[in-house]
Scaffold this active site. Structure first.
Site, short mmCIF file in Angstrom:
data_model
loop_
_atom_site.label_atom_id
_atom_site.label_comp_id
_atom_site.label_asym_id
_atom_site.label_seq_id
_atom_site.Cartn_x
_atom_site.Cartn_y
_atom_site.Cartn_z
N ARG A 98 0.85 -1.19 0.00
CA ARG A 98 0.00 0.00 0.00
C ARG A 98 0.89 1.25 0.00
O ARG A 98 1.95 1.26 0.66
CB ARG A 98 -0.85 -0.02 1.26
CG ARG A 98 -1.86 1.11 1.40
CD ARG A 98 -2.95 1.04 0.40
NE ARG A 98 -4.12 1.83 0.78
CZ ARG A 98 -5.06 2.17 -0.09
NH1 ARG A 98 -4.99 1.81 -1.36
NH2 ARG A 98 -6.10 2.86 0.31
N THR A 374 -9.63 0.30 -9.73
CA THR A 374 -8.61 -0.55 -9.15
C THR A 374 -8.63 -1.75 -10.08
O THR A 374 -9.50 -1.83 -10.94
CB THR A 374 -9.07 -0.90 -7.70
OG1 THR A 374 -9.09 0.29 -6.93
CG2 THR A 374 -8.24 -1.95 -7.02
N THR A 392 -3.91 -0.63 -7.29
CA THR A 392 -4.76 0.51 -7.64
C THR A 392 -3.97 1.80 -7.79
O THR A 392 -2.87 1.94 -7.25
CB THR A 392 -5.82 0.71 -6.53
OG1 THR A 392 -6.75 1.71 -6.92
CG2 THR A 392 -5.21 1.12 -5.20
N GLU A 413 -3.93 8.33 -3.98
CA GLU A 413 -4.36 7.50 -2.86
C GLU A 413 -4.48 8.25 -1.53
O GLU A 413 -5.13 7.77 -0.61
CB GLU A 413 -3.36 6.35 -2.69
CG GLU A 413 -3.98 5.04 -2.28
CD GLU A 413 -4.73 4.38 -3.43
OE1 GLU A 413 -5.92 4.10 -3.26
OE2 GLU A 413 -4.12 4.15 -4.48
N SER A 445 -7.59 0.90 3.12
CA SER A 445 -8.04 0.47 1.79
C SER A 445 -9.24 -0.45 1.89
O SER A 445 -9.46 -1.08 2.93
CB SER A 445 -6.90 -0.27 1.10
OG SER A 445 -7.34 -0.89 -0.09
N SER A 446 -9.99 -0.52 0.81
CA SER A 446 -11.09 -1.50 0.73
C SER A 446 -10.73 -2.69 -0.14
O SER A 446 -11.57 -3.57 -0.35
CB SER A 446 -12.33 -0.83 0.13
OG SER A 446 -12.77 0.22 0.94
N GLY A 467 -13.51 0.59 -5.27
CA GLY A 467 -13.48 1.45 -4.08
C GLY A 467 -14.19 0.74 -2.92
O GLY A 467 -14.01 -0.45 -2.69
N1 GLY Z 1 -8.29 3.06 -3.60
C1 GLY Z 1 -9.23 2.07 -3.34
C2 GLY Z 1 -8.90 1.23 -2.18
O1 GLY Z 1 -7.76 1.12 -1.79
O2 GLY Z 1 -9.77 0.65 -1.61
#
Ligand code: GLY
Length: 565
Positions: A98, A374, A392, A413, A445-446, A467
């Site tokens: 990430r 993503t 993403t 991000e 993040s999702s 997302g």
């Molecule tokens: N940018 C989308 C996520 O990380 O969930």
């Protein structure tokens, strides 16, 4: 086409009683391995690595680099993501790549002078770029679990960038959409031009020499080809000259992290998910724990009872996500064991009124805006090693800025952090502490790369873009396969819904809910709203008994493909 399958359970039980596995046109079958991604060329690259003796980790790395060339809306080296890996001996691990907030990031950097969210800064400009993690993550995956030489995994992407490939209609469409935006950066204005400086037409060969050169440095120098030397210097120069704050020190300090996966069970299946800073694994497993308490045989798929129950489960899963989750390196007190426990699920399940919608009041919390683009890829090799990788740029084409010398697009991000401490609104802005901005912190993040195993063997590899909706679309696809016995293509195509606590709205895919069900849900107190497609799922199931890999790419992905061999 997504369908609502009104009597799918009966049909499938009959069908599967007759055949060992369901054969359909929309599924791809293979005996030796499978790659499913958002782009056919990238899936082919992954399979060529498997054919050359690479394992699933090698194939996922090569596919991810290829997607950075062929699917630039989300495939990237300028963003970040997650890998969940289950090897053939049953050992599971994850790699967190990430993005991180730069050292110069400040908690109020997306606020106006009145301390409110500054809409002109949120997700916009180079201050919204997190320190990219993709190259470090793919490199760590290779160092720890790869088999073929690193250079062999980057080379196919270099060839796609330097020799070019036929410009697809999907990118032609994206070019039109980007050009309609006011204030497009010079980099992006030139991005989809041919060598004569004219807009690329479908079928023309599209070459990306700048990106090819950057990839060559990564091929030759590994991670250092991106985080040190000329690429790092050029990133820092570009940032400084255009209002960004990422420096060479940020790049040099960036490290991917190997983390223990989160693990749960649903009946006799084991679910492996991504731990924080993803909220995906915890929330998905917590929601599956609630669904395990329901008698699905009495709840017909897509019925009012189904949509109501799944909505209430999502409402609770997302409330907990908002209340507790953030970067584990900055939040040592997250109650992860509680959120994953069957006892807590029982408590949450018992709060659900089967006849009435709950109210999303301010005692529990909602979600901030998250970009919906993503990309996900799923891979299994012949030995049964499985990789689920989601990465993403946040929004489609990220911040839509980059250095023409380097040829890649930066993420935006930083918009996944909570921008204003303490301010949570019914429209979805959130201000809880766990996900406030701090230097070197990872934003929540999702992304929900997921692997399910059965009897010690991988059974389902799945993930999606979207997302905040990612968690729910992956959750429903897992439920469709595990709870409703759907084959992977049907599980992917079946109607998806989305509820995320706040805003208190039940979103459903256009045309896929009957008017009667919609009326019944409204009379139970749900605020319902039709939306377009939810998710672009890329999945593989493994039939261990027949040793067959079965893959499907969501029909909503214009260039997606499951490729097996
Ligand atoms: N940018 C989308 C996520 O990380 O969930």
């Amino acid at each position: 086409m997504r369908t609502s399958f009104p009597s799918i359970s009966l049909y499938l039980y009959l069908f599967m009683a007759l055949y060992p596995f369901a054969i359909t046109e929309a599924q791809t079958y293979s005996k030796n391995g499978m790659v499913v991604s958002d782009n056919a060329l990238a899936s082919e690259v992954g399979v060529s690595i498997l054919k050359n003796g690479g394992n699933a980790v090698d194939a996922s790395i090569a596919t991810a680099f290829a997607l950075a060339v062929t699917h630039p809306a989300a495939g990237n080296i300028g963003g970040g993501g997650f890998i969940v890996y289950l090897d053939s001996s049953g050992r599971a691990t994850t790699i967190d790549f990430r993005e991180k907030a730069p050292l110069a990031a400040q908690s109020d950097m997306f606020q106006d002078k009145n301390g409110k969210l500054n809409a002109d800064a949120d997700h916009k400009g180079l201050k919204s770029v997190g320190v990219p993690g993709t190259v470090a993550g793919l490199y760590m995956a290779h160092q720890k679990y790869g088999k073929l030489p690193w250079a062999a995994l980057v080379q196919p992407a270099i060839e796609l960038a330097k020799n070019g490939f036929s410009f697809p209609w999907g990118l032609y469409h994206d070019a039109q959409w980007l050009n309609a935006n006011e204030g497009l950066s010079d980099f992006m204005k030139a991005y989809f031009l041919n060598t004569k400086g004219l807009p690329l037409q479908p079928g023309e060969i599209w070459k990306q020499p700048g990106l090819g050169t950057t990839l060559e440095l990564i091929r030759d120098l590994g991670k250092d080809g991106f985080y040190k030397g000329v690429v790092a210097q050029e990133i820092a120069r570009y940032m400084k000259e255009n209002g960004g704050i990422i420096t060479e020190a940020d790049l040099e300090r960036y490290e991917a992290v190997e983390r223990q996966p989160v693990k749960g069970t649903y009946k006799d299946y084991t679910i492996y998910g991504m731990p924080p800073p993803s909220s995906g694994g915890i929330t998905l497993i917590a929601m599956m724990n609630l669904m395990e308490l329901a008698d699905l045989k009495s709840i017909e798929f897509n019925s009012t009872a189904y949509v109501h129950l799944v909505t209430e489960v999502m409402r609770r899963g997302f409330a907990d996500r908002a209340a507790y989750l953030g970067d584990p390196d900055f939040n040592q007190d997250m109650p992860l064991a509680k959120l994953l426990s069957k006892d807590y699920a029982k408590l949450r399940f018992d709060q659900i009124n089967p006849k009435m919608a709950s109210v999303s009041d301010s005692t529990l919390l909602g979600q901030p805006y998250e970009g919906s683009h993503t990309t996900h890829l799923s891979v299994i090799d012949k030995d049964g090693n499985a990789v689920s990788l989601t990465y993403t740029l946040e929004e489609s084409y990220g911040v839509a800025m980059g250095s023409s010398k380097l040829g890649f697009i930066f993420n935006n991000e930083m918009g996944d952090f909570n921008p204003v401490a303490g301010v949570t609104t019914s429209t979805g802005q959130i201000g809880t502490k766990a996900n406030l901005i701090a230097p070197e912190k990872r934003m929540l993040s999702s992304m929900t790369p997921t692997i399910v195993s059965k009897g010690g063997k991988p059974y389902l590899v799945i993930g999606s873009p979207g997302g905040r909706t990612i968690i729910n679309t992956v959750f429903q696809t897992v439920l469709n396969v595990l709870g409703y016995d759907m084959p992977i293509d049907r599980a992917i195509e079946a109607m998806k819904i989305h509820h995320q606590w706040l805003p208190d709205t039940l979103f459903y895919e256009k045309d896929l809910l009957s008017p009667d069900t919609r009326d019944a849900l409204e009379s139970m107190g749900h605020k319902v709203q039709e939306v377009g497609r939810l998710g672009l799922l890329m999945g593989i199931t493994y039939d261990a008994e027949n040793k067959v890999f079965i893959g499907a790419s969501d029909s909503g992905s214009p260039e997606g493909k499951a490729v097996g061999y």
